[in-house]
Design a protein around this motif. Sequence first.
Motif: not given
Length: 336
Positions: A249-261
């Motif tokens: 529930r990261d409101a600053v850098v969305p978790v989608a960035h984690g999956y993308r990275a």
Amino acid sequence: MTASRNYLDRVGRLGPVPIRSPELRFRVVHGYRRAFRVAGAGPPLVLVHGIGDSSATWEKIIPSLARDHLVIAPDLLGHGLSDKPRADYSVAAYANGVRDLLGVLGVPRATLVGHSLGGGVAMQFAYQFPERTERLVLVGSGGGGPEVSAVLRMLALPGGEALLHLLRLPTARWQTGLVVSAMRAMGTALGQDAPDLLRVVDALPDSVSRAAFIRSLRSVVDWRGQVITMLDRCYLTQGMPTLLVWGSRDAVVPVAHGYRAHAAMPGSQLEIFEGAGHFPFHTDPARFVSTVERFLAETQPATWNLEQWRQLLRTGRNGVAGPTGPVDAASERNAT
């Protein structure tokens, strides 16, 4: 423990270091005072905080990590108790600063743990100094795409420094507190992260601190979002043990960035903290420590090879040699 102490005797210039409790120390590098917290002994582990924050953000987890590691947590230039000159606050400059501090301390190689902006700094460090990087742990890291909190985009606009000052005024703070309470009551992701974000604002007590924050922010964010990326060079982490940690529930850098990275970094591991926001190491410090310790125990430090690095650069992201003609200048991309 004797072997760990021998490591310090061999390469360290830190002097006696407490085994578990972090101690605040200072060194002057390039004429500027750099603050850092240090604890423990053993293989070096460098903790790099996010924008506007300081090494104090890691205080709850440093003692546990220091059981088996020499933990060094710097205050980046312009942050915490380090000096705040009118200077270059780019990600590349921060990576240089971490390298130089480690050089002063006599630490040749380390595993880097970076949060938010600090994740971008850690990734940039690995890109600039792969021979000095053993592993990467990126926590809610910047650089995974343009999406970022609207609050940061707004602060990057002209007048951002004045807005930061306004948020510290008693009347505005009372009103902000009401809004935050309402968001938390509604269970919003931003409401979950708001207390930590307000803590960062509170850590900017004067115009010098706020100016340094704004200069750092504008080096990585504009009104459209993040202006830098690590995705175009993630393939260079091949052979570099990498752990990605994100709050769902990261409101600053969305978790989608984690999956993308994760998809862009060969061999990386991804750990999602369900229900956590932008500061998973605050939400569940015990789980965070155990996750990092398991990653460290199950991986070996990277070995850097110039020929392998050269070959990766030649073949590029898709493993195929790239074109030799000119790049289309009309195609705009985020880049450092």
